[in-house]
Design a protein around this motif. Sequence first.
Motif, PDB file in Angstrom:
ATOM      1  N   ALA B 194       0.879  -1.342  -0.403  1.00  0.00           N
ATOM      2  CA  ALA B 194       0.252  -0.032  -0.382  1.00  0.00           C
ATOM      3  C   ALA B 194       0.732   1.006  -0.044  1.00  0.00           C
ATOM      4  O   ALA B 194       0.319   2.549  -0.660  1.00  0.00           O
ATOM      5  CB  ALA B 194      -1.153  -0.100   1.249  1.00  0.00           C
ATOM      6  N   SER B 201      -6.436   2.851  -2.777  1.00  0.00           N
ATOM      7  CA  SER B 201      -6.892   2.573  -2.269  1.00  0.00           C
ATOM      8  C   SER B 201      -6.648   1.145  -1.340  1.00  0.00           C
ATOM      9  O   SER B 201      -7.263   0.694  -2.460  1.00  0.00           O
ATOM     10  CB  SER B 201      -8.375   3.314  -1.264  1.00  0.00           C
ATOM     11  OG  SER B 201      -8.476   2.321  -0.186  1.00  0.00           O
ATOM     12  N   MET B 202      -6.147   0.797  -0.479  1.00  0.00           N
ATOM     13  CA  MET B 202      -6.087  -0.351  -0.660  1.00  0.00           C
ATOM     14  C   MET B 202      -6.909  -1.205   1.081  1.00  0.00           C
ATOM     15  O   MET B 202      -6.351  -0.027   2.122  1.00  0.00           O
ATOM     16  CB  MET B 202      -4.947  -1.566  -0.336  1.00  0.00           C
ATOM     17  CG  MET B 202      -3.831  -1.439  -1.572  1.00  0.00           C
ATOM     18  SD  MET B 202      -2.480  -1.791  -2.310  1.00  0.00           S
ATOM     19  CE  MET B 202      -2.030  -1.253  -2.920  1.00  0.00           C
ATOM     20  N   GLY B 203      -7.862  -2.297   1.205  1.00  0.00           N
ATOM     21  CA  GLY B 203      -7.601  -2.675   2.028  1.00  0.00           C
ATOM     22  C   GLY B 203      -8.072  -4.529   2.070  1.00  0.00           C
ATOM     23  O   GLY B 203      -8.372  -4.463   1.211  1.00  0.00           O
ATOM     24  N   VAL B 218      -9.096  -5.578  -0.889  1.00  0.00           N
ATOM     25  CA  VAL B 218      -9.697  -4.886  -1.994  1.00  0.00           C
ATOM     26  C   VAL B 218      -8.096  -3.191  -2.477  1.00  0.00           C
ATOM     27  O   VAL B 218      -7.700  -3.121  -1.860  1.00  0.00           O
ATOM     28  CB  VAL B 218     -10.762  -4.591  -1.551  1.00  0.00           C
ATOM     29  CG1 VAL B 218     -11.773  -3.554  -2.612  1.00  0.00           C
ATOM     30  CG2 VAL B 218     -11.650  -5.915  -1.564  1.00  0.00           C
ATOM     31  N   ARG B 220      -8.446   0.160  -5.135  1.00  0.00           N
ATOM     32  CA  ARG B 220      -9.510   0.713  -5.768  1.00  0.00           C
ATOM     33  C   ARG B 220      -8.687   1.570  -6.302  1.00  0.00           C
ATOM     34  O   ARG B 220      -7.696   2.393  -5.161  1.00  0.00           O
ATOM     35  CB  ARG B 220     -10.705   0.990  -4.313  1.00  0.00           C
ATOM     36  CG  ARG B 220     -11.469   0.078  -3.964  1.00  0.00           C
ATOM     37  CD  ARG B 220     -12.519   1.215  -2.679  1.00  0.00           C
ATOM     38  NE  ARG B 220     -12.918  -0.026  -1.489  1.00  0.00           N
ATOM     39  CZ  ARG B 220     -12.179  -0.344  -0.881  1.00  0.00           C
ATOM     40  NH1 ARG B 220     -11.547   0.503  -0.189  1.00  0.00           N
ATOM     41  NH2 ARG B 220     -13.162  -0.561   0.305  1.00  0.00           N
TER      42      ARG B 220
END
Lengths: 239, 239
Positions: B194, B201-203, B218, B220
């Motif tokens: 990240a 955006s990483m989750g 995920v 984005r």
Amino acid sequence: MPNPTAAMLVIGDEILSGRTRDSNMHHLAKRLTDHGIRLMEARVVADDHAAIVDAVNTLRARHDHLFTSGGIGPTHDDITADAIAAAFGVAITHRADAMALLQAHYDRAGQPFNDARQRMARIPDGAVLIDNPISTAPGFSLGNVHVMAGVPSIFEAMLAGLIPTLTGGAPLLSQSLRVNRGEGEIAADFGALAADFPDLSMGSYPFNVNGAHGTNLVIRGTDPARIDAAMTRLAALFG
Amino acid sequence: MPNPTAAMLVIGDEILSGRTRDSNMHHLAKRLTDHGIRLMEARVVADDHAAIVDAVNTLRARHDHLFTSGGIGPTHDDITADAIAAAFGVAITHRADAMALLQAHYDRAGQPFNDARQRMARIPDGAVLIDNPISTAPGFSLGNVHVMAGVPSIFEAMLAGLIPTLTGGAPLLSQSLRVNRGEGEIAADFGALAADFPDLSMGSYPFNVNGAHGTNLVIRGTDPARIDAAMTRLAALFG
């Protein structure tokens, strides 16, 4: 005397992007209503430090309680604990009791208690831990702000332990037993035990960690002697 | 050019009491993401004039768009239109075009167009009507505030007509990888990845469904090539 008031803050990009549908707000609303606490407003913010700090400080000043969900896991986007510490202007450290809980949890699981997992023991100074009967990593209450996990099963289990402490009555105590059996297997005996102790509250929380699955059985009440008596029966059944 | 931003305001006691579970926020989040508009925050307030006015004025100033749901029906607790008028400092009257739409609707249904139903034709000065293909009573846009019904089927139908009239940005794209490991195990590598892609955006979202335990990762963003590059790295780490 008027009912206490509350607000909720849901924290997480995944809610605002539409990836995940929040269910914690609805669950909290029902539980608070049952408990005589009025949920007055709710907010959803992204994983953004300034947005969390701002919402926390506005809502905690306005209401008797603020409940938050999300952002207390081990990954880089879990920034809630730091934001709460910043909102209160207190320090945040790896706390000994939380470290011990997690160390024991990962020792049992035979997994390394690495830096990422240790992040979950970072607790703002002055907070009281909130029990996590499902995956151990605790929530916490700091002042009137109650910080809980976003995963619905964990949020709900944390809230189940927290809510009875908000009545203003006698403190509610709990003990738990971890059982390597599924809920469906222990439900009948556990239910019969609960019926024998109507003054206590008994809950079961299934867990599944890397293929090891089972149930945490939790007994809550206000009389330590009664809880001890129930735990003795529980250990005889499932110990 | 950055993507337009938006907020949502859900209005209704029934959400906060736990009687009803809101679904409009999740629906809006998905539609806005598809359209390249970033939903930055959401709020839920009670059927309370001051609370609505305050939230509307805060959120409309902060974002390119504010979408509201709830409180535009015919009963005494439907106070949204008046609150929007108050927030903008404009008058509100029974508007002729809205009256005509509703008169025709109730004539067709053979039902009286009574005072309560006529309340639904009260529209703040300067607003543009939003079509309601289900039950006729219109929503409206005033400035950057889009006021829609709370009933999900009607909210969704109004939004379907409204969205194409709003300028979107580059679509907000996402890709995900399902990993059969816990968050604590992948956190360090995922966090480092990240940090290498600050434009994305990483989750990470743990799951535990029917005994299957792991994490959805995920990514984005708006640039498909950058998302592909990050996914290639992600697959090399955890695939």
